[in-house]
Scaffold this motif. Structure first.
Motif, PDB file in Angstrom:
ATOM      1  N   ASP A   1     -37.072  13.195  -7.324  1.00  0.00           N
ATOM      2  CA  ASP A   1     -37.336  13.670  -5.966  1.00  0.00           C
ATOM      3  C   ASP A   1     -36.927  15.138  -5.892  1.00  0.00           C
ATOM      4  OD1 ASP A   1     -36.900  14.354  -3.144  1.00  0.00           O
ATOM      5  OD2 ASP A   1     -37.281  12.234  -2.770  1.00  0.00           O
ATOM      6  N   ALA A   2     -37.886  16.037  -5.634  1.00  0.00           N
ATOM      7  CA  ALA A   2     -37.621  17.480  -5.684  1.00  0.00           C
ATOM      8  C   ALA A   2     -36.619  17.906  -4.622  1.00  0.00           C
ATOM      9  CB  ALA A   2     -38.933  18.251  -5.510  1.00  0.00           C
ATOM     10  N   VAL A   3     -36.754  17.401  -3.400  1.00  0.00           N
ATOM     11  CA  VAL A   3     -35.856  17.803  -2.316  1.00  0.00           C
ATOM     12  C   VAL A   3     -34.440  17.325  -2.591  1.00  0.00           C
ATOM     13  CG1 VAL A   3     -35.404  17.601   0.157  1.00  0.00           C
ATOM     14  CG2 VAL A   3     -37.761  17.799  -0.668  1.00  0.00           C
ATOM     15  N   PHE A   4     -34.296  16.074  -3.039  1.00  0.00           N
ATOM     16  CA  PHE A   4     -32.974  15.538  -3.371  1.00  0.00           C
ATOM     17  C   PHE A   4     -32.342  16.323  -4.528  1.00  0.00           C
ATOM     18  CE2 PHE A   4     -30.357  12.751  -6.018  1.00  0.00           C
ATOM     19  CZ  PHE A   4     -29.429  12.298  -5.099  1.00  0.00           C
ATOM     20  N   ALA A   5     -33.142  16.631  -5.560  1.00  0.00           N
ATOM     21  CA  ALA A   5     -32.617  17.365  -6.722  1.00  0.00           C
ATOM     22  C   ALA A   5     -32.167  18.767  -6.323  1.00  0.00           C
ATOM     23  CB  ALA A   5     -33.681  17.443  -7.804  1.00  0.00           C
ATOM     24  N   ASP A   6     -32.925  19.432  -5.440  1.00  0.00           N
ATOM     25  CA  ASP A   6     -32.546  20.777  -5.014  1.00  0.00           C
ATOM     26  C   ASP A   6     -31.268  20.746  -4.189  1.00  0.00           C
ATOM     27  OD1 ASP A   6     -33.529  23.650  -4.920  1.00  0.00           O
ATOM     28  OD2 ASP A   6     -33.261  23.260  -2.793  1.00  0.00           O
ATOM     29  N   ARG A   7     -31.108  19.705  -3.358  1.00  0.00           N
ATOM     30  CA  ARG A   7     -29.884  19.591  -2.561  1.00  0.00           C
ATOM     31  C   ARG A   7     -28.668  19.326  -3.446  1.00  0.00           C
ATOM     32  NH1 ARG A   7     -31.492  15.887   0.536  1.00  0.00           N
ATOM     33  NH2 ARG A   7     -30.386  14.096  -0.320  1.00  0.00           N
ATOM     34  N   LYS A   8     -28.810  18.466  -4.438  1.00  0.00           N
ATOM     35  CA  LYS A   8     -27.697  18.196  -5.358  1.00  0.00           C
ATOM     36  C   LYS A   8     -27.351  19.432  -6.174  1.00  0.00           C
ATOM     37  CE  LYS A   8     -25.946  14.828  -5.929  1.00  0.00           C
ATOM     38  NZ  LYS A   8     -24.723  14.295  -5.285  1.00  0.00           N
ATOM     39  N   TYR A   9     -28.361  20.204  -6.547  1.00  0.00           N
ATOM     40  CA  TYR A   9     -28.118  21.443  -7.289  1.00  0.00           C
ATOM     41  C   TYR A   9     -27.303  22.428  -6.457  1.00  0.00           C
ATOM     42  CZ  TYR A   9     -29.390  26.315  -8.231  1.00  0.00           C
ATOM     43  OH  TYR A   9     -29.357  27.670  -8.389  1.00  0.00           O
ATOM     44  N   LYS A  10     -27.661  22.576  -5.184  1.00  0.00           N
ATOM     45  CA  LYS A  10     -26.938  23.508  -4.326  1.00  0.00           C
ATOM     46  C   LYS A  10     -25.515  23.027  -4.058  1.00  0.00           C
ATOM     47  CE  LYS A  10     -31.022  25.418  -2.055  1.00  0.00           C
ATOM     48  NZ  LYS A  10     -31.771  25.571  -0.774  1.00  0.00           N
ATOM     49  N   GLU A  11     -25.321  21.720  -3.910  1.00  0.00           N
ATOM     50  CA  GLU A  11     -23.973  21.185  -3.726  1.00  0.00           C
ATOM     51  C   GLU A  11     -23.113  21.449  -4.953  1.00  0.00           C
ATOM     52  OE1 GLU A  11     -24.378  17.089  -2.811  1.00  0.00           O
ATOM     53  OE2 GLU A  11     -25.178  17.428  -0.785  1.00  0.00           O
ATOM     54  N   CYS A  12     -23.686  21.267  -6.118  1.00  0.00           N
ATOM     55  CA  CYS A  12     -22.946  21.522  -7.362  1.00  0.00           C
ATOM     56  C   CYS A  12     -22.630  23.005  -7.512  1.00  0.00           C
ATOM     57  CB  CYS A  12     -23.753  21.018  -8.555  1.00  0.00           C
ATOM     58  SG  CYS A  12     -22.964  21.264 -10.155  1.00  0.00           S
ATOM     59  N   LEU A  13     -23.593  23.846  -7.142  1.00  0.00           N
ATOM     60  CA  LEU A  13     -23.379  25.287  -7.245  1.00  0.00           C
ATOM     61  C   LEU A  13     -22.271  25.751  -6.315  1.00  0.00           C
ATOM     62  CD1 LEU A  13     -24.624  27.772  -8.685  1.00  0.00           C
ATOM     63  CD2 LEU A  13     -26.015  28.123  -6.655  1.00  0.00           C
ATOM     64  N   SER A  14     -22.214  25.145  -5.118  1.00  0.00           N
ATOM     65  CA  SER A  14     -21.178  25.517  -4.162  1.00  0.00           C
ATOM     66  C   SER A  14     -19.810  24.989  -4.577  1.00  0.00           C
ATOM     67  CB  SER A  14     -21.554  24.993  -2.765  1.00  0.00           C
ATOM     68  OG  SER A  14     -20.532  25.249  -1.837  1.00  0.00           O
TER      69      SER A  14
END
Length: 437
Positions: free
Chosen positions: A138-151
Motif C-alpha cells: 500500500d503506497a500511502v501506508f508505506a509512505d507514512r511508515k517511512y516518514k514516521e521512521c525518518l522522524s
C-alpha cells in the motif's frame, strides 16, 4: 547500487511508491520497476518487504477460516483440548486447535517468502486464497511508515546513556552553583557541545538540572510570535534590503500585517506611502499568500494599472510567510509587472519604521488582544480616514490626506475610498468603532 543504473541518490517519494504498487498489481518484477525508477532492484525489494501491510484474516473472503492449520481439510480429530468431556465437534471447525493440537502446522505461501513478498498481482489473492495471513503493498501506508521512521530516527540525543551521565555529573552541579550554560561550556571544552545544545538538553529534561535552576530563566516569558517566516530562501535573491538601498528612492510603499487576537484568524493588510505618510488598510479573512494576492488584484482593478504603478511601484515588507510569493504579487492579471517587492533583514522592523509608527496609531483604536472577527472594511476605512486626517510635524503640520491630494489628485483618493475628517472630529480611541456599532 548497480553500476548499470544511474540512480538519483534520493529517497523514494509517494509517487514512486504509487508506481511500485501499480506495477506489482500488474505483475511487474523488481527489475522492471527499478529500471523505470532508476534504482537498484534491492532498493525496491527492501522497500516492499519493510513497508508491506499485514492483513491477518481477511473478513471479506469466505475461504479464510479461523483455523490456520494446513491439515484442516482432511483432519478428523475431536476434543483435542480436553476441555469438554463429551465433544463430538471436529477440531478443524474450532480455532482453539491451533494452540492445543501437537500436529498443528501453519499454512504459508511461498510467494510471501520470496519476491514479490506481497499478494499484489496474485490472481487468487482476493477470492480464491484460503491462507489467512496475507501481505499487500500500500503506497500511502508505506509512505507514512517511512516518514514516521525518518522522524523517530532523528529524535532524542546523539549519545549513549553512559556519556550522558558523565556530562550530567559535570553540568548539573555547576548549574546549581548559579553558573550559566555559556560559562560551563567555556570552562569545560571537554563536554564537546554548544551552548544551544546545552539549553536544549535542559529544556528537554534529559539532565538532572532543569530550566528553573537557571538564574534568569524563570524571569522570561515565552515570546509571542504570530508570523511564520518564509522558508524558501530563493525568493530573496535580488530582493534583499541591501538591493533596496541601492535604488536610493526618496519615496516608496511599506507593507505589513496586523494580527487579531488568538480567537480570530482575520488579519489587516496595511500599506504606508512614505512621502505622503498616507496609511491604507484592508481586512483579510486569512493570513495567506492568496489573500494578499486578492487585495493586490482588487487595488489594481480600482486604481487601474497605471495609477497602481504610481502608488506601489516599489514595496518594502518583512519576511512573513504571507508575502512568500512575490512573483504573483508583482505580476498583474494581464501579465504586466505592476510592482517590485523587497524584504527587510530578519528581526529588523525598524527598516520600515514608517508603517510601524502608523500601527501605533491603529492600535489606539484597535488595542492589542482586540478580535477582528466582526470588523468590517467600512469600519477599517473609517479608522484610516481619521489617521490620515491627523496633522504630522514631518509634513509641516499638514495631514497625509492633504499632501496626497496635492501629489496624486482627487481621482486616486476617490478610487481608494478616502475622505477627509474635520480637525475637531478626529477620534483615535476605541470609541470610534464602538460608536458606529
Amino acid at each position: 547500487m548497480s553500476k548499470y543504473i544511474p540512480g538519483n541518490q534520493k529517497h523514494l517519494s509517494l509517487e514512486d511508491r504509487k508506481y511500485i504498487e501499480r506495477s506489482l498489481n500488474n505483475g511487474s518484477t523488481f527489475k522492471d520497476i527499478a529500471r523505470f525508477l532508476c534504482k537498484d532492484p534491492t532498493t525496491i525489494s527492501k522497500e516492499v518487504k519493510l513497508h508491506r501491510v499485514s492483513d491477518w484474516y481477511h473478513k471479506g473472503s469466505f475461504l479464510n477460516a479461523h483455523n490456520f492449520c494446513i491439515h484442516r481439510y482432511h483432519c478428523r480429530k475431536t476434543n483435542v483440548c480436553r476441555k469438554i468431556i463429551l465433544c463430538n465437534i471436529k477440531c478443524t471447525s474450532c480455532p482453539t486447535c491451533n494452540q492445543t493440537c501437537p500436529d498443528f502446522v501453519k499454512e504459508q505461501c511461498n510467494r510471501l517468502d520470496k519476491a514479490p513478498y506481497v499478494c499484489n498481482g496474485c490472481p487468487k489473492a482476493i477470492h480464491h486464497c484460503s491462507i489467512a495471513h496475507k501481505y499487500r503493498c500500500d503506497a500511502v501506508f508505506a509512505d507514512r511508515k517511512y516518514k514516521e521512521c525518518l522522524s523517530s530516527s532523528r529524535a532524542g540525543i546523539n549519545m549513549t546513556k553512559h556519556e550522558l551521565r558523565q556530562k550530567d555529573m559535570v553540568i548539573s552541579p555547576l548549574i546549581y552553583q548559579g553558573q550559566s550554560p555559556y560559562q560551563i561550556i567555556t570552562n569545560h571544552p571537554e563536554l564537546d557541545m554548544s551552548v544551544r545544545t546545552l539549553y536544549s538538553y535542559l529544556n528537554d529534561g534529559v539532565l538532572t538540572a532543569r530550566n528553573v535552576d537557571l538564574k534568569r530563566k524563570v524571569k522570561f516569558k515565552p515570546r509571542k510570535v504570530h508570523k511564520t517566516q518564509i522558508k524558501d530562501r530563493t525568493v530573496f535573491q535580488g530582493r534583499m534590503f541591501s538591493d533596496f538601498q541601492k535604488l536610493e528612492l526618496d519615496h516608496f510603499a511599506e507593507m505589513d500585517t496586523v494580527h487579531s487576537s488568538q480567537e480570530s484568524k482575520r488579519v489587516i493588510l496595511t500599506f504606508f506611502l512614505t512621502r505622503e505618510k498616507l496609511f491604507l488598510a484592508f481586512i483579510m479573512n486569512r493570513c495567506t499568500k492568496g489573500a494578499v494576492r486578492l487585495i493586490f488584484d482588487k487595488l489594481e482593478h480600482q486604481l487601474g494599472t497605471y495609477d497602481f504603478l504610481i502608488l506601489f511601484n516599489t514595496i518594502l515588507t518583512d519576511r512573513g510567510s504571507e508575502f512568500g510569493d512575490p512573483d504573483s504579487l508583482e505580476t498583474g492579471s494581464d501579465g504586466i509587472i505592476r510592482s517590485s517587492i523587497y524584504f527587510c533583514d530578519p528581526m529588523r522592523s525598524g527598516q520600515k519604521g514608517g508603517i510601524e509608527q502608523a500601527h501605533t496609531m491603529l492600535r489606539m483604536v484597535l488595542p492589542k488582544k482586540t478580535s477582528f472577527e466582526f470588523l468590517t472594511q467600512w469600519d477599517l476605512r473609517t479608522i484610516v480616514d481619521h489617521i490620515n486626517s491627523t496633522p504630522r510635524e514631518s509634513l509641516g503640520g499638514r495631514t497625509p490626506y492633504d499632501v496626497a491630494l496635492d501629489n496624486y489628485g482627487i481621482d486616486i483618493l476617490k478610487a481608494l475610498q478616502l475622505r477627509p475628517i474635520p480637525p475637531d472630529e478626529v477620534n483615535l480611541t476605541p470609541k470610534l468603532i464602538r460608536f458606529n456599532h
